[in-house]
Write a protein that holds these residues in place. Sequence first.
Motif, PDB file in Angstrom:
ATOM      1  N   ALA A  47      11.849  -0.905  -4.973  1.00  0.00           N
ATOM      2  CA  ALA A  47      11.862  -2.371  -4.916  1.00  0.00           C
ATOM      3  C   ALA A  47      13.070  -2.870  -4.127  1.00  0.00           C
ATOM      4  CB  ALA A  47      11.865  -2.950  -6.331  1.00  0.00           C
ATOM      5  N   ALA A  48      14.228  -2.249  -4.351  1.00  0.00           N
ATOM      6  CA  ALA A  48      15.436  -2.678  -3.643  1.00  0.00           C
ATOM      7  C   ALA A  48      15.288  -2.444  -2.142  1.00  0.00           C
ATOM      8  CB  ALA A  48      16.657  -1.935  -4.186  1.00  0.00           C
ATOM      9  N   LEU A  49      14.713  -1.296  -1.789  1.00  0.00           N
ATOM     10  CA  LEU A  49      14.513  -1.006  -0.363  1.00  0.00           C
ATOM     11  C   LEU A  49      13.593  -2.047   0.273  1.00  0.00           C
ATOM     12  CD1 LEU A  49      14.029   2.871  -0.358  1.00  0.00           C
ATOM     13  CD2 LEU A  49      15.988   1.589   0.467  1.00  0.00           C
ATOM     14  N   MET A  50      12.465  -2.322  -0.408  1.00  0.00           N
ATOM     15  CA  MET A  50      11.512  -3.274   0.155  1.00  0.00           C
ATOM     16  C   MET A  50      12.136  -4.668   0.277  1.00  0.00           C
ATOM     17  SD  MET A  50       8.975  -1.522   0.964  1.00  0.00           S
ATOM     18  CE  MET A  50       7.889  -2.837   1.474  1.00  0.00           C
ATOM     19  N   ALA A  51      13.013  -4.993  -0.660  1.00  0.00           N
ATOM     20  CA  ALA A  51      13.666  -6.307  -0.637  1.00  0.00           C
ATOM     21  C   ALA A  51      14.522  -6.477   0.610  1.00  0.00           C
ATOM     22  CB  ALA A  51      14.527  -6.487  -1.878  1.00  0.00           C
ATOM     23  N   ILE A  52      15.108  -5.392   1.084  1.00  0.00           N
ATOM     24  CA  ILE A  52      15.942  -5.479   2.280  1.00  0.00           C
ATOM     25  C   ILE A  52      15.072  -5.390   3.536  1.00  0.00           C
ATOM     26  CG2 ILE A  52      17.888  -4.449   3.518  1.00  0.00           C
ATOM     27  CD1 ILE A  52      18.836  -3.345   0.801  1.00  0.00           C
ATOM     28  N   ILE A  53      14.037  -4.521   3.467  1.00  0.00           N
ATOM     29  CA  ILE A  53      13.229  -4.274   4.665  1.00  0.00           C
ATOM     30  C   ILE A  53      12.351  -5.478   5.040  1.00  0.00           C
ATOM     31  CG2 ILE A  53      11.369  -2.872   5.632  1.00  0.00           C
ATOM     32  CD1 ILE A  53      12.359  -0.621   3.703  1.00  0.00           C
ATOM     33  N   ALA A  54      11.597  -6.011   4.057  1.00  0.00           N
ATOM     34  CA  ALA A  54      10.573  -7.020   4.379  1.00  0.00           C
ATOM     35  C   ALA A  54      11.138  -8.202   5.166  1.00  0.00           C
ATOM     36  CB  ALA A  54       9.870  -7.478   3.107  1.00  0.00           C
ATOM     37  N   PRO A  55      12.224  -8.852   4.693  1.00  0.00           N
ATOM     38  CA  PRO A  55      12.726  -9.978   5.484  1.00  0.00           C
ATOM     39  C   PRO A  55      13.279  -9.556   6.841  1.00  0.00           C
ATOM     40  CG  PRO A  55      13.538 -10.102   3.238  1.00  0.00           C
ATOM     41  CD  PRO A  55      12.933  -8.742   3.408  1.00  0.00           C
TER      42      PRO A  55
ATOM     43  N   ARG B 198      -0.820   4.965  -6.125  1.00  0.00           N
ATOM     44  CA  ARG B 198      -1.244   3.570  -6.044  1.00  0.00           C
ATOM     45  C   ARG B 198      -0.230   2.613  -6.688  1.00  0.00           C
ATOM     46  NH1 ARG B 198      -7.380   3.564  -7.792  1.00  0.00           N
ATOM     47  NH2 ARG B 198      -6.927   5.780  -7.935  1.00  0.00           N
ATOM     48  N   ILE B 199       0.372   3.065  -7.797  1.00  0.00           N
ATOM     49  CA  ILE B 199       1.332   2.188  -8.480  1.00  0.00           C
ATOM     50  C   ILE B 199       2.515   1.867  -7.567  1.00  0.00           C
ATOM     51  CG2 ILE B 199       2.993   2.071 -10.381  1.00  0.00           C
ATOM     52  CD1 ILE B 199       1.041   3.433 -12.146  1.00  0.00           C
ATOM     53  N   THR B 200       3.021   2.871  -6.861  1.00  0.00           N
ATOM     54  CA  THR B 200       4.184   2.606  -6.010  1.00  0.00           C
ATOM     55  C   THR B 200       3.805   1.740  -4.802  1.00  0.00           C
ATOM     56  OG1 THR B 200       3.857   4.843  -5.144  1.00  0.00           O
ATOM     57  CG2 THR B 200       5.671   4.519  -6.675  1.00  0.00           C
ATOM     58  N   VAL B 201       2.572   1.874  -4.329  1.00  0.00           N
ATOM     59  CA  VAL B 201       2.126   0.981  -3.248  1.00  0.00           C
ATOM     60  C   VAL B 201       2.183  -0.469  -3.733  1.00  0.00           C
ATOM     61  CG1 VAL B 201       0.156   0.233  -1.865  1.00  0.00           C
ATOM     62  CG2 VAL B 201       0.641   2.667  -2.111  1.00  0.00           C
ATOM     63  N   VAL B 202       1.646  -0.697  -4.937  1.00  0.00           N
ATOM     64  CA  VAL B 202       1.575  -2.061  -5.463  1.00  0.00           C
ATOM     65  C   VAL B 202       2.974  -2.615  -5.748  1.00  0.00           C
ATOM     66  CG1 VAL B 202       0.720  -3.490  -7.344  1.00  0.00           C
ATOM     67  CG2 VAL B 202      -0.717  -1.686  -6.415  1.00  0.00           C
ATOM     68  N   THR B 203       3.840  -1.814  -6.376  1.00  0.00           N
ATOM     69  CA  THR B 203       5.186  -2.331  -6.668  1.00  0.00           C
ATOM     70  C   THR B 203       5.944  -2.611  -5.375  1.00  0.00           C
ATOM     71  OG1 THR B 203       6.047  -0.088  -6.915  1.00  0.00           O
ATOM     72  CG2 THR B 203       5.400  -1.230  -8.926  1.00  0.00           C
ATOM     73  N   ALA B 204       5.721  -1.776  -4.352  1.00  0.00           N
ATOM     74  CA  ALA B 204       6.403  -2.006  -3.077  1.00  0.00           C
ATOM     75  C   ALA B 204       5.953  -3.332  -2.460  1.00  0.00           C
ATOM     76  CB  ALA B 204       6.125  -0.854  -2.115  1.00  0.00           C
ATOM     77  N   LEU B 205       4.648  -3.565  -2.469  1.00  0.00           N
ATOM     78  CA  LEU B 205       4.140  -4.820  -1.908  1.00  0.00           C
ATOM     79  C   LEU B 205       4.665  -6.015  -2.697  1.00  0.00           C
ATOM     80  CD1 LEU B 205       0.421  -3.906  -1.082  1.00  0.00           C
ATOM     81  CD2 LEU B 205       2.308  -4.322   0.518  1.00  0.00           C
ATOM     82  N   ALA B 206       4.677  -5.881  -4.029  1.00  0.00           N
ATOM     83  CA  ALA B 206       5.149  -6.993  -4.858  1.00  0.00           C
ATOM     84  C   ALA B 206       6.619  -7.288  -4.592  1.00  0.00           C
ATOM     85  CB  ALA B 206       4.948  -6.655  -6.338  1.00  0.00           C
ATOM     86  N   ALA B 207       7.431  -6.243  -4.510  1.00  0.00           N
ATOM     87  CA  ALA B 207       8.865  -6.446  -4.278  1.00  0.00           C
ATOM     88  C   ALA B 207       9.101  -7.067  -2.907  1.00  0.00           C
ATOM     89  CB  ALA B 207       9.611  -5.119  -4.408  1.00  0.00           C
ATOM     90  N   GLY B 208       8.377  -6.569  -1.893  1.00  0.00           N
ATOM     91  CA  GLY B 208       8.532  -7.135  -0.559  1.00  0.00           C
ATOM     92  C   GLY B 208       8.142  -8.604  -0.518  1.00  0.00           C
ATOM     93  N   SER B 209       7.027  -8.937  -1.165  1.00  0.00           N
ATOM     94  CA  SER B 209       6.586 -10.339  -1.180  1.00  0.00           C
ATOM     95  C   SER B 209       7.577 -11.225  -1.909  1.00  0.00           C
ATOM     96  CB  SER B 209       5.219 -10.456  -1.876  1.00  0.00           C
ATOM     97  OG  SER B 209       4.327  -9.513  -1.367  1.00  0.00           O
ATOM     98  N   ALA B 210       8.099 -10.723  -3.040  1.00  0.00           N
ATOM     99  CA  ALA B 210       9.076 -11.519  -3.800  1.00  0.00           C
ATOM    100  C   ALA B 210      10.327 -11.770  -2.958  1.00  0.00           C
ATOM    101  CB  ALA B 210       9.443 -10.801  -5.095  1.00  0.00           C
ATOM    102  N   ALA B 211      10.750 -10.745  -2.220  1.00  0.00           N
ATOM    103  CA  ALA B 211      11.950 -10.907  -1.390  1.00  0.00           C
ATOM    104  C   ALA B 211      11.729 -11.961  -0.308  1.00  0.00           C
ATOM    105  CB  ALA B 211      12.332  -9.571  -0.759  1.00  0.00           C
ATOM    106  N   LEU B 212      10.508 -11.994   0.252  1.00  0.00           N
ATOM    107  CA  LEU B 212      10.199 -12.993   1.277  1.00  0.00           C
ATOM    108  C   LEU B 212      10.107 -14.385   0.665  1.00  0.00           C
ATOM    109  CD1 LEU B 212       7.493 -10.969   3.218  1.00  0.00           C
ATOM    110  CD2 LEU B 212       9.728 -11.651   4.101  1.00  0.00           C
ATOM    111  N   ALA B 213       9.412 -14.471  -0.490  1.00  0.00           N
ATOM    112  CA  ALA B 213       9.217 -15.776  -1.131  1.00  0.00           C
ATOM    113  C   ALA B 213      10.545 -16.391  -1.548  1.00  0.00           C
ATOM    114  CB  ALA B 213       8.297 -15.632  -2.333  1.00  0.00           C
ATOM    115  N   ALA B 214      11.474 -15.542  -1.986  1.00  0.00           N
ATOM    116  CA  ALA B 214      12.764 -16.050  -2.479  1.00  0.00           C
ATOM    117  C   ALA B 214      13.835 -15.986  -1.401  1.00  0.00           C
ATOM    118  CB  ALA B 214      13.193 -15.247  -3.711  1.00  0.00           C
ATOM    119  N   TYR B 215      13.414 -15.834  -0.142  1.00  0.00           N
ATOM    120  CA  TYR B 215      14.398 -15.625   0.924  1.00  0.00           C
ATOM    121  C   TYR B 215      15.387 -16.783   1.027  1.00  0.00           C
ATOM    122  CZ  TYR B 215      16.461 -13.924   5.196  1.00  0.00           C
ATOM    123  OH  TYR B 215      17.362 -13.443   6.122  1.00  0.00           O
TER     124      TYR B 215
END
Lengths: 110, 250
Positions: A47-55, B198-215
């Motif tokens: 999750a931490a990695l994705m948080a840095i990568i996505a933006p 599959r679980i890690t795919v979903v958590t990765a997508l969720a974390a990435g989306s949250a990071a963008l939404a809260a940018y």
Amino acid sequence: MSTDELVLAMLGLAAVTVLTRCFFFISDREWPIPVWLQEGLRHAPLAALMAIIAPSVLMDAQGQWLQTWQDARLAAVAVAVMWFLWRRDLLGTILAGTAVMLLMRLGLGW
Amino acid sequence: MNGRENSKPVWREPTFAQGVRDMAVVSLGVAAWGMVTGMAMVNTGLGVGMSVFMSLVVYAGSAQLAALPLLAMGAPLWLIWGTALCVNLRFVIFSAQWRPFFMHLGRPQRLWHGYLSTDMGYVLFMRRYGSVQTPADPSTQREAVAYFWGGAVLNWLAWQSSSMVGIFLADSIPSHWGIGFAGTLALLALSCSLITDRITVVTALAAGSAALAAYAWPMRLNIVAAIAAGVALGVLLDQWNGRGTRHEHR
């Protein structure tokens, strides 16, 4: 800022950094963490990695979304992921992505 | 810095070399970021001497980058330090996971671990030891601490040397090349290696989306939001999946 103030600011930054980074292992007292949370934290690294990568892929420094798909970063990420799926090696993934990014930036001016 | 309890110094443990090797794979990305951070310090008007001092003493890329504009405008110290605190919040979460591996050490060494711990070191460490069932077992601790140090030493060297290159050559490195993106690609490669089902795919997508939404949140708090989202969803999916599907560690 004067030199003294800057030095003080840096020392404070260092202290804050060290204290946050060892927050839960600085004191000898027990920190009871519930089991479900302990288990759940195994998802934290990804999750931490994705948080840095996505933006840094999909947004610019001002927080604006990408305006075009002709972006060197998108191309680099696409090639890097394909490389990983193909070869499963990390170094190759990094090198392939970086090469594509430089090629697009310097060659095509993206 | 040796973990004395077994008379064998930490760098003689085989896992020390393994830590070095694992970090070497991603060190290109570390170096790219170090260089960009070095250039940023000089370009915001911090002198060469003060930039070198900051790099060696603070050793925290994201906190340094967040503090630079505040230092440049002469912001009050509490604001500068408070910003660094928020930017470092993710490490507070990480420290809870480090704890069982490090608690047997003396406090000075634990503080060194705080100084030396980085995002990259954390991910590599947890990839290897995150699902160990007995982290407090003495032989596990010895191995794990050696692995930490192996990675940490190379991480520090790669970061500081490239940061110095950035500081001293700030004017002659073209910033439009976007070299720093190699750092993002190193993290991307690591993420790919963590996405295993599959679980890690979903958590990765969720974390990435949250990071963008809260940018737009200040002080990079979007990273904390993303970790919370990823962990929360992971807990739910693990439950739903009947637990017991913990990953083997290598």
